[in-house]
Enzyme design. Structure first.
Site, PDB file in Angstrom:
ATOM      1  N   LYS A  10       0.806  -1.139  -0.115  1.00  0.00           N
ATOM      2  CA  LYS A  10       0.005   0.030  -0.068  1.00  0.00           C
ATOM      3  C   LYS A  10       1.039   1.232   0.138  1.00  0.00           C
ATOM      4  O   LYS A  10       2.040   1.065   0.158  1.00  0.00           O
ATOM      5  CB  LYS A  10      -0.920   0.199   1.276  1.00  0.00           C
ATOM      6  CG  LYS A  10      -1.938  -1.286   1.112  1.00  0.00           C
ATOM      7  CD  LYS A  10      -2.648  -1.046  -0.129  1.00  0.00           C
ATOM      8  CE  LYS A  10      -4.179  -1.836   0.009  1.00  0.00           C
ATOM      9  NZ  LYS A  10      -3.970  -3.285  -0.067  1.00  0.00           N
TER      10      LYS A  10
HETATM   11  C1  LIG Z   1      -5.534  -4.088   0.586  1.00  0.00           C
HETATM   12  C2  LIG Z   1      -7.010  -3.896   0.542  1.00  0.00           C
HETATM   13  C3  LIG Z   1      -7.964  -4.216   1.653  1.00  0.00           C
HETATM   14  C4  LIG Z   1      -7.227  -4.951   2.879  1.00  0.00           C
HETATM   15  O1  LIG Z   1      -6.061  -4.872   3.492  1.00  0.00           O
HETATM   16  P1  LIG Z   1      -4.992  -5.865   3.996  1.00  0.00           P
HETATM   17  O2  LIG Z   1      -4.324  -4.710   5.038  1.00  0.00           O
HETATM   18  O3  LIG Z   1      -4.334  -6.485   3.167  1.00  0.00           O
HETATM   19  O4  LIG Z   1      -6.192  -6.769   4.918  1.00  0.00           O
HETATM   20  C5  LIG Z   1      -8.920  -3.818   1.796  1.00  0.00           C
HETATM   21  N1  LIG Z   1      -9.673  -3.307   0.560  1.00  0.00           N
HETATM   22  C6  LIG Z   1      -8.982  -3.071  -0.622  1.00  0.00           C
HETATM   23  C7  LIG Z   1      -9.708  -2.345  -1.862  1.00  0.00           C
HETATM   24  C8  LIG Z   1      -7.471  -3.408  -0.453  1.00  0.00           C
HETATM   25  O5  LIG Z   1      -6.803  -3.065  -1.866  1.00  0.00           O
END
Ligand SMILES: *Cc1c(COP(=O)(O)O)cnc(C)c1O
Length: 408
Positions: free
Chosen positions: A186
């Protein structure tokens, strides 16, 4: 794209602060932690960076979604309207609280189509959950209006769009609550982590308790805490929060690099008249983690993907239409549904119906879409070179397609 590209001394320093006391847990241990509270500091930094009143850290973006949905009172049998293009975590969160994900088409914003949302509203609808995909935003004015008219909750999945904004407000702070993810890919990362953002004290305090076994966190003696409701353990650790703290301080820098690199690559691709770009409700607010572009037909898009693969330049380009994680077309485990334990009858029936449901409007868009991840580490020459190679592949395919057309 991701903060892991610029990991360094700053992150090490914050982690070492935690290691110096050995207090890896975010709660309790007042004396031995010697004033080091990385999770608290990160929550404060989130509030001041994004302009929201409250932030609650969790162990992941997925657990942030689950926690927020629970804190919003969404549960068994409630319907949550969400888009056909997202990451699997969005429906996992909805299912985890006993609710029913109602999937609707996206439009050229690559986020939920407000008209499709209107049509999906039923007497069981409790919330609308836009997902701000690939660094940019849903049409929030339309969605806010729909929610207001129908007395629905607006829950933003802003996991992929940290630092993006809509008309001057940060994504994740506009609905009743928003969720961020700090997983490894992210915009900013702490390896694994997430956050709930809200301006509502009630939602915050429920999120705070729920993510730590229902503890009320009223006193300094953790052992004496009361449990006004049942929760889970979705806590973040101090080590993870320490990394996040160093990363959030670099966010503005990440965003400015992304925007610059995005602008450069977009200018190159815009030379091809057959290419169009994702429509963005507030272009100023795009966090520019991806450049998403469309070709005229699915056949041409597939041929461009193949050509880029052939030329060894496909890495960092995503054809979501064939992707197992992000688009309804390949979510067989959801449509079955395939689960380890028994789902509620209503959830199972609703998911099975997805097998027949048409997502033709989403297909038309997703089958022509390629998203190019924007790296922080590129220099201008590398962008020129990358763009040039992409243009060569795209033009070759378009030329072949036009000669084929002419020969028919
Ligand atoms: C990455 C992501 C999540 C969840 O995140 P994690 O930290 O990997 O559990 C939820 N929604 C979207 C759209 C994502 O890209």
């Amino acid at each position: 794209m991701p903060g892991f590209e610029l990991f360094g001394e700053e992150e090490r320093k914050e982690v070492n602060d935690v290691l110096s006391t050995g207090i890896l847990m975010r709660y309790g241990f007042e004396g031995p932690r010697k004033g080091i509270w990385k999770s608290r500091e990160l929550e404060e930094a989130i509030c001041s960076q994004f302009g929201c009143k409250y932030a609650q850290l969790t162990s992941s973006g997925t657990s942030a979604l689950t926690t927020a949905l629970c804190a919003l009172g969404i549960g068994s049998g409630d319907e949550v309207i969400m888009p056909s293009f997202t990451f699997v975590a969005s429906f996992e969160g909805v299912l985890s609280v006993g609710a029913i994900p109602v999937l609707v088409d996206i439009d050229e914003t690559l986020t939920m189509n407000p008209e499709a949302v209107r049509q999906a509203i039923s007497s069981r609808t409790k919330a609308v959950m836009p997902v701000h995909m690939c660094g940019s935003m849903a049409d929030l004015d339309s969605l806010l209006e729909i929610c207001k008219e129908n007395k629905l909750i607006l829950m933003e999945d802003a996991c992929q769009s940290i630092g993006a904004s809509y008309k001057g407000r940060y994504l994740g702070t506009i609905g009743h609550a928003g969720a961020f993810s700090f997983d490894f890919v992210k915009t900013i990362t702490c390896a694994e982590g997430g956050a709930i953002l809200t301006n509502d004290h009630d939602i915050y305090s429920k999120s705070d308790g729920f993510s730590d076994h229902g503890h009320d966190h009223k006193g300094v003696d953790r052992g004496a805490d009361l449990h006004p409701f049942i929760g889970y353990n979705f806590r973040i650790s101090e080590l993870h929060a320490a990394v996040g703290l160093a990363q959030i301080r670099k966010l503005d820098k990440f965003l400015s690099i992304q925007k610059k690199n995005h602008r450069h690559l977009k200018k190159l691709l815009a030379q091809v008249p057959e290419i169009s770009f994702r429509s963005i409700p507030d272009p100023e607010g795009d966090s520019c983690t991806f450049l998403s572009w469309f070709l005229p037909t699915e056949a041409i898009t597939r041929a461009v993907v193949s050509e880029m693969k052939e030329q060894n330049i496909l890495a960092g380009n995503f054809y979501w239409y064939d992707n197992n994680w992000h688009y309804i077309r390949k979510w067989d485990h959801l449509k079955q549904p395939s689960t380890l334990n028994l789902l509620h009858e209503d959830q199972r029936t609703a998911l099975q119906k997805l097998q027949q449901k048409s997502f033709a409007n989403s297909d038309k868009i997703m089958s022509r879409c390629i998203s190019t991840a924007i790296n922080l580490s590129w220099n201008e020459e590398q962008i020129e070179e990358k763009g040039k190679k992409m243009l060569t592949a795209i033009r070759k395919v378009l030329h072949q397609a036009s000669t084929l057309q002419a020969s028919i």
